[in-house]
Design a protein around this motif. Structure first.
Motif, mmCIF file in Angstrom:
data_model
loop_
_atom_site.group_PDB
_atom_site.id
_atom_site.type_symbol
_atom_site.label_atom_id
_atom_site.label_comp_id
_atom_site.label_asym_id
_atom_site.label_seq_id
_atom_site.Cartn_x
_atom_site.Cartn_y
_atom_site.Cartn_z
ATOM 1 N N LYS A 42 42.748 23.070 63.415
ATOM 2 C CA LYS A 42 43.155 24.085 64.383
ATOM 3 C C LYS A 42 42.385 25.377 64.120
ATOM 4 C CE LYS A 42 47.492 25.048 64.034
ATOM 5 N NZ LYS A 42 48.881 24.650 64.066
ATOM 6 N N PRO A 43 41.885 26.007 65.185
ATOM 7 C CA PRO A 43 41.150 27.252 64.984
ATOM 8 C C PRO A 43 42.070 28.391 64.534
ATOM 9 C CG PRO A 43 41.430 26.801 67.325
ATOM 10 C CD PRO A 43 41.948 25.601 66.600
ATOM 11 N N ALA A 63 41.391 27.938 71.405
ATOM 12 C CA ALA A 63 42.431 27.065 70.855
ATOM 13 C C ALA A 63 42.158 25.586 71.100
ATOM 14 C CB ALA A 63 43.787 27.448 71.439
ATOM 15 N N LEU A 64 41.250 25.270 72.033
ATOM 16 C CA LEU A 64 41.013 23.870 72.368
ATOM 17 C C LEU A 64 39.890 23.240 71.546
ATOM 18 C CD1 LEU A 64 41.393 24.067 76.247
ATOM 19 C CD2 LEU A 64 43.026 23.151 74.591
ATOM 20 N N LEU A 65 39.216 24.052 70.740
ATOM 21 C CA LEU A 65 38.101 23.512 69.957
ATOM 22 C C LEU A 65 38.449 23.464 68.466
ATOM 23 C CD1 LEU A 65 35.256 25.394 71.842
ATOM 24 C CD2 LEU A 65 35.704 22.933 71.907
ATOM 25 N N PRO A 66 38.086 22.349 67.802
ATOM 26 C CA PRO A 66 38.498 22.155 66.406
ATOM 27 C C PRO A 66 37.616 22.925 65.411
ATOM 28 C CG PRO A 66 37.245 20.266 67.140
ATOM 29 C CD PRO A 66 37.341 21.186 68.319
ATOM 30 N N SER A 67 37.654 24.241 65.500
ATOM 31 C CA SER A 67 36.780 25.021 64.621
ATOM 32 C C SER A 67 37.430 25.323 63.270
ATOM 33 C CB SER A 67 36.330 26.306 65.316
ATOM 34 O OG SER A 67 37.436 27.070 65.710
ATOM 35 N N GLY A 68 38.656 24.852 63.075
ATOM 36 C CA GLY A 68 39.275 24.884 61.753
ATOM 37 C C GLY A 68 39.599 26.261 61.210
ATOM 38 N N GLY A 69 39.972 26.272 59.927
ATOM 39 C CA GLY A 69 40.246 27.524 59.240
ATOM 40 C C GLY A 69 41.724 27.867 59.135
ATOM 41 N N PRO A 118 38.143 22.202 57.709
ATOM 42 C CA PRO A 118 36.913 22.868 58.145
ATOM 43 C C PRO A 118 36.617 22.772 59.637
ATOM 44 C CG PRO A 118 36.403 20.778 57.146
ATOM 45 C CD PRO A 118 37.885 20.962 56.982
ATOM 46 N N ASN A 119 35.573 23.472 60.003
ATOM 47 C CA ASN A 119 35.047 23.467 61.359
ATOM 48 C C ASN A 119 34.390 22.111 61.634
ATOM 49 O OD1 ASN A 119 33.619 23.955 63.696
ATOM 50 N ND2 ASN A 119 32.528 25.765 62.934
ATOM 51 N N THR A 121 31.750 29.678 62.673
ATOM 52 C CA THR A 121 32.878 30.271 61.958
ATOM 53 C C THR A 121 32.370 31.016 60.724
ATOM 54 O OG1 THR A 121 33.178 28.074 60.984
ATOM 55 C CG2 THR A 121 34.712 28.711 62.708
ATOM 56 N N SER A 122 33.231 31.899 60.207
ATOM 57 C CA SER A 122 32.748 32.712 59.092
ATOM 58 C C SER A 122 33.291 32.269 57.733
ATOM 59 C CB SER A 122 33.107 34.179 59.328
ATOM 60 O OG SER A 122 34.482 34.285 59.594
#
Lengths: 298, 155
Positions: free
Chosen positions: A58-59, A65-71, A84-85, A149-150
């Motif tokens: 989950k971002p 919110a719809l993209l699995p960029s993680g974190g 992770p992303n 992502t950072s």
């Protein structure tokens, strides 16, 4: 005499460490396991929704919110993980991964740089998937928008690098790498349901209790157990009819597809709300197949 | 001197009794509030059942019945809202499923409840079958929105 003991002890430590390192070494798959395969994006999306990748990857707040960029935090009794992303970003996501690297991550729990993943990432279930389905999932992830992502935080758990290596030993007991086996005595739809439950859906990770080395105890397959987050219980999925939890397969299918929207009030708590939201995106034939399989468990 | 000692003793005893009573009353109050809100949520469940049965076609559509069920849901949600004082969560020693997040994120809890109440209000205005499913999606989503975050799994 004393000196002899010291030497003996030092020797034991060296040998012990060597044996430990040998037994815990990552054992990745080789390129020859990759099938000749034409990518099916629609099937990749089914795997993505069945696996509910977005729920853990989950971002963070503010990102799409719809993209699995993680974190986001994944809290467990042993510590916090930061999944992770997994978007296609080359630098901070998995855009630079080869097919083999992705398959090794998903089915052997080994990262591209050759380290073990903690099984908070349920590769123990994904190991049962067909490699072609894993490749379709990768293609689907690659088709989503790249998000940069950072943060590269992975976990807060104590002595992570050493424990990480130790996962190699754990895998020897707890990572069953057999791909799901079709049961010819059962209907195709039943098999499809069983496949989704044991592989991509990774239902066993919470609904099957664990043994003393924290491996899944299949003698109590899907019989429920303590909640992995530490409090409360995960319900058993056996004997759903006998226990009057659902009247029939259609009723259970409706619960999976609609959850609390159709009044199934126990489909929301304990993390099941997210799971149900993801399942509602599957083709109806697939939720029905899952329902058929689960309903058959006595 | 002796008299004062007696009075002091009496006062101490009285004080202790008061504190003990307060403790019991407090616990009793908590138990009462938990029971009251559980009753309210049961009534909500009753209302949902009628609407879901209609949506599934097990019950003929009747706007008046839907309205009355929706208003039961709304009234009871409004009633339940203030029945979550701090100290009545799943860790209170009294068995219930209220997660600590209710008090860690009071704004989120209030917002989730408000969303559900608005959805019940919207349901009360449903006049024809075609509008039932969208309204139920909103209402059920309201239940889910709150339960996902703030209701613990069964013990």
């Amino acid at each position: 005499m004393k000196r002899k003991t010291v030497v003996l002890f030092a020797g034991l430590v060296v040998v012990g460490t060597a044996v430990g390192l040998f037994l815990s070494r990552p054992r990745p798959l080789e390129a020859n396991v990759l099938p000749q395969h034409n990518v099916d994006l629609a099937n990749g999306k089914v795997m993505y929704d069945a696996g509910g990748c977005i729920s853990c990857h989950k971002p963070i707040k503010g990102a799409d919110a719809l993209l699995p960029s993680g974190g986001s935090q994944l809290k467990t009794p042993v510590g916090v993980f930061y999944p992770p992303n997994i978007t296609s970003d080359k630098a901070t996501g998995i855009g630079g991964w080869s097919d083999l690297q992705f398959v090794n991550a998903m089915q052997r729990g080994i990262s591209p740089d050759g380290r073990h993943y903690f099984p908070a990432f349920p590769y123990t279930s994904y190991a049962h998937m067909k490699t072609s389905d894993v490749l379709d999932l990768k293609a689907y992830l690659m088709s989503l928008k790249a998000v940069e992502t950072s943060s590269n935080k992975t976990t807060s758990i104590f002595a992570a690098p050493m424990l990480r290596r130790g996962m190699g030993l754990w895998k020897r007991f707890s990572l069953d790498t057999r791909v799901f086996k079709f049961d010819r005595s059962k209907p195709k739809s039943w098999n499809r349901g069983a496949y989704l439950v044991s592989g991509a859906g990774h239902c066993n990770e919470c609904h099957t209790p664990r043994n003393i080395v924290m491996g899944l105890d299949f003698s109590r397959h899907l019989a429920g157990g303590p909640h992995p987050e530490g409090k409360g219980k995960v319900p058993s999925l056996r004997g759903l009819k006998k226990r009057k939890r659902f009247t029939d397969v259609a009723d259970l299918n409706s619960a999976l597809r609609f959850g609390e929207i159709m009044g199934y009030e126990d489909m929301s708590s304990g993390g099941m709300g997210d799971v149900q939201t993801n399942l509602s995106k599957l083709p109806e034939a697939d939720t029905k197949a899952i329902a058929e399989f689960l309903f058959s468990l006595q | 001197m002796r008299k004062i000692t007696k009075t002091t003793k009496a006062l101490i005893l009285f004080g202790a009794a008061m504190i003990a009573t307060a403790g019991v009353v407090q616990a009793d109050g908590h138990l009462g509030k938990i029971k009251e809100r559980q009753e309210a949520m049961k009534a909500v469940g009753g209302g949902i059942k009628i609407i879901v049965e209609t949506a599934k076609g097990k019950r003929a559509f009747d706007a008046a019945v839907i309205k009355s069920a929706a208003l039961t849901i709304k009234t009871n949600l409004e009633k339940a809202g203030p029945l979550f004082p701090e100290g009545t969560g799943e860790d209170s020693g009294i068995e219930n499923r209220a997660k600590p997040e209710i008090w860690l994120d009071e704004e989120g809890f209030a917002a989730a409840l408000k969303t559900a109440i608005a959805a019940a209000d919207n349901m009360a205005g449903v006049a024809k079958m075609a509008d039932l499913m969208p309204a139920l999606g909103q209402l059920g989503g309201g239940c889910k929105g709150c339960h996902e975050k703030f209701r613990a799994p069964k013990k």
